[in-house]
Scaffold this motif. Structure first.
Motif, PDB file in Angstrom:
ATOM      1  N   PHE A 298       0.870  -1.087   0.155  1.00 40.51           N
ATOM      2  CA  PHE A 298       0.017   0.106   0.008  1.00 40.51           C
ATOM      3  C   PHE A 298       0.811   1.216   0.013  1.00 40.51           C
ATOM      4  O   PHE A 298       0.499   2.136  -0.960  1.00 40.51           O
ATOM      5  CB  PHE A 298      -0.938   0.085   1.387  1.00 40.51           C
ATOM      6  N   VAL A 299       2.053   1.294   0.863  1.00 43.24           N
ATOM      7  CA  VAL A 299       2.868   2.480   0.896  1.00 43.24           C
ATOM      8  C   VAL A 299       3.371   2.701  -0.618  1.00 43.24           C
ATOM      9  O   VAL A 299       3.611   3.742  -0.851  1.00 43.24           O
ATOM     10  CB  VAL A 299       3.808   2.363   2.073  1.00 43.24           C
ATOM     11  N   SER A 300       4.041   1.713  -1.069  1.00 40.45           N
ATOM     12  CA  SER A 300       4.829   1.577  -2.329  1.00 40.45           C
ATOM     13  C   SER A 300       3.715   2.206  -3.523  1.00 40.45           C
ATOM     14  O   SER A 300       4.304   2.942  -4.288  1.00 40.45           O
ATOM     15  CB  SER A 300       5.070   0.077  -2.612  1.00 40.45           C
ATOM     16  N   VAL A 301       2.464   1.718  -3.430  1.00 37.71           N
ATOM     17  CA  VAL A 301       1.601   1.972  -4.565  1.00 37.71           C
ATOM     18  C   VAL A 301       1.285   3.812  -4.375  1.00 37.71           C
ATOM     19  O   VAL A 301       1.367   4.276  -5.232  1.00 37.71           O
ATOM     20  CB  VAL A 301       0.389   1.352  -4.489  1.00 37.71           C
ATOM     21  N   ALA A 302       1.034   4.212  -3.039  1.00 38.03           N
ATOM     22  CA  ALA A 302       0.771   5.295  -2.898  1.00 38.03           C
ATOM     23  C   ALA A 302       1.856   6.263  -2.987  1.00 38.03           C
ATOM     24  O   ALA A 302       1.743   7.521  -3.712  1.00 38.03           O
ATOM     25  CB  ALA A 302       0.380   5.686  -1.249  1.00 38.03           C
ATOM     26  N   VAL A 303       3.284   5.940  -2.765  1.00 37.03           N
ATOM     27  CA  VAL A 303       4.205   6.594  -3.313  1.00 37.03           C
ATOM     28  C   VAL A 303       4.578   6.869  -4.716  1.00 37.03           C
ATOM     29  O   VAL A 303       4.738   7.762  -5.326  1.00 37.03           O
ATOM     30  CB  VAL A 303       5.736   5.881  -2.482  1.00 37.03           C
ATOM     31  N   VAL A 304       4.369   5.697  -5.396  1.00 41.91           N
ATOM     32  CA  VAL A 304       4.331   5.593  -6.948  1.00 41.91           C
ATOM     33  C   VAL A 304       3.551   6.388  -7.690  1.00 41.91           C
ATOM     34  O   VAL A 304       3.785   7.232  -8.544  1.00 41.91           O
ATOM     35  CB  VAL A 304       4.650   4.156  -7.461  1.00 41.91           C
ATOM     36  N   LEU A 305       2.079   6.196  -7.217  1.00 38.17           N
ATOM     37  CA  LEU A 305       1.067   6.874  -7.900  1.00 38.17           C
ATOM     38  C   LEU A 305       0.914   8.471  -7.586  1.00 38.17           C
ATOM     39  O   LEU A 305      -0.288   9.087  -7.738  1.00 38.17           O
ATOM     40  CB  LEU A 305      -0.130   6.110  -7.714  1.00 38.17           C
ATOM     41  N   GLU A 306       1.618   8.920  -6.585  1.00 37.22           N
ATOM     42  CA  GLU A 306       1.352  10.141  -5.601  1.00 37.22           C
ATOM     43  C   GLU A 306       1.348  11.184  -6.907  1.00 37.22           C
ATOM     44  O   GLU A 306       2.427  11.416  -7.695  1.00 37.22           O
ATOM     45  CB  GLU A 306       2.591  10.407  -4.600  1.00 37.22           C
TER      46      GLU A 306
END
Length: 306
Positions: A298-306
Motif C-alpha cells: 500500500f505504501v509503495s503504491v501510494a508513493v509511486v502514484l502520488e
C-alpha cells in the motif's frame, strides 16, 4: 509429517517460505521510494537487493532452527509454532551447519555488486546483516532485544540502503521515517510469536519483552493477564505507530486512504488475536505476515502514484 532426511522438501520447509514476505516488503518500499526520485531506476540493482534480502532471511531461518534446537528451545512436547527441521530430524545438525554456510556465502556473493554500485563501505553493512542473523537467535532474542534488531534490519536498513544504492548515494528524512514505520509494523510478527510462546519462553529462560513484563509484575496473582494485555495492546499499537510514522513522511490523500484501509485489516487481525490462544495463534501469525506485506504494498503504491 513424513519428510525424508536432508531432502529437498526438508530444506524447503526449513527455509520457511511464508516468512520471506517480511524480507521482501522493505526492499519493495525502498524501491518504490527510489522510483519517484530523480534518478534512473536500475532493475538489476533492485533485483540484487531483493535477492540478497531473501537469501539473508533464509540464512536467518536456518540459523534460528539450528541454534534453537541446540539450546533445547524447540521441544516437540510443548511447541506451539510450526515444526522445526532439526528438532523433527528432517535435517541433520551437520547438514544444517553446511546449509547455513552455503546460503550465507550465496547472500554475500549477491551483495558484492551492490557494494560496487553504492561504495565498498557497504560491505560493512552486509557484514552487520550476517552478524544480525546470528546474534538474533544466539543472544538478542533471549535478552528481549529482538524487537530492536527487527526495527533496524527489517526496516531502516533494507528500506534505506535499497533507496541509497538505487539513487546513487541519496538518503532523506522521509526514507528514514518510512523505514522505521516498516520496521515497527514488521515487529508485529515477533510480538505475536512471543505472545504465543510466552509460557514456553519462560521455561527456556528466553527473556522476550513480554516475559520481562511478566517478571516485573510476577509478584501479582494475575501475571498472565498482564502479559496477555501487554502482548495484545502492543501488537495493536505497533500497527498504529507504523501508520502514523508513514503519514508523517507522506500525507498525500492516497496514502491516507490506503493506510486507513490497512488499519481496518490490522484491527480485524487484532480482534481475532483476542479470541485465540496456543496453536490457534498460528492463524494470527499468518494473517500478520500478510498484513506486513500489504502495508509495504500500500505504501509503495501510494508513493509511486502520488
Amino acid at each position: 509429517m513424513d519428510v525424508k532426511t536432508n531432502s529437498l522438501q526438508a530444506w524447503l520447509l526449513a527455509s520457511r517460505p511464508k516468512t520471506l514476505t517480511g524480507a521482501a516488503a522493505p526492499v519493495m518500499v525502498g524501491g518504490a521510494l527510489s522510483w519517484v526520485a530523480p534518478y534512473s531506476f536500475r532493475w538489476w540493482v533492485f533485483l540484487l537487493a531483493m535477492l540478497f534480502a531473501l537469501l539473508m532471511q533464509v540464512a536467518a531461518n536456518l540459523i534460528n532452527d539450528y541454534y534453537d534446537w541446540k539450546k533445547g528451545t524447540d521441544r516437540n512436547e510443548d511447541r506451539l509454532g510450526p515444526e522445526r527441521a532439526c528438532a523433527q530430524g528432517w535435517i541433520t545438525p551437520y547438514a544444517m551447519k553446511r546449509g547455513i554456510l552455503a546460503v550465507t556465502i550465496a547472500a554475500c556473493l549477491v551483495g558484492l555488486p551492490l557494494a560496487v554500485v553504492g561504495g565498498w563501505w557497504l560491505i560493512a553493512v552486509g557484514v552487520l546483516c550476517v552478524a544480525f542473523a546470528f546474534v538474533y537467535t544466539t543472544s538478542f532474542s533471549y535478552l528481549g532485544l529482538g524487537d530492536l534488531l527487527v526495527l533496524v534490519f527489517f526496516g531502516i536498513v533494507p528500506v534505506g540502503f535499497t533507496f541509497y544504492v538505487l539513487t546513487e548515494g541519496q538518503w532523506t528524512t522521509d526514507v528514514t521515517l518510512i523505514g522505521i514505520a516498516q520496521g515497527v509494523v514488521t515487529d508485529m510478527l515477533l510480538m505475536v510469536n512471543n505472545y504465543r510462546d510466552r509460557h514456553q519462553d519462560r521455561l527456556s529462560n528466553k527473556k522476550t519483552i513480554i516475559v520481562r513484563i511478566g517478571n516485573i509484575f510476577g509478584k501479582y496473582p494475575n501475571t498472565d493477564d498482564i502479559e496477555d494485555m501487554f502482548g495484545r495492546y502492543s501488537y495493536l499499537a505497533l500497527g498504529v505507530i507504523g501508520v502514523l510514522l508513514a503519514l508523517i513522511a507522506n500525507h498525500s490523500i492516497l496514502m491516507i486512504l490506503v493506510l486507513l484501509l490497512w488499519l481496518r485489516l490490522h484491527y480485524k487481525t487484532y480482534s481475532s488475536m483476542e479470541m485465540c490462544e496456543g496453536r490457534e495463534l498460528n492463524m494470527v501469525l499468518g494473517n500478520t505476515a500478510l498484513n506486513i506485506f500489504l502495508f509495504a504494498l500500500f505504501v509503495s503504491v501510494a508513493v509511486v502514484l502520488e
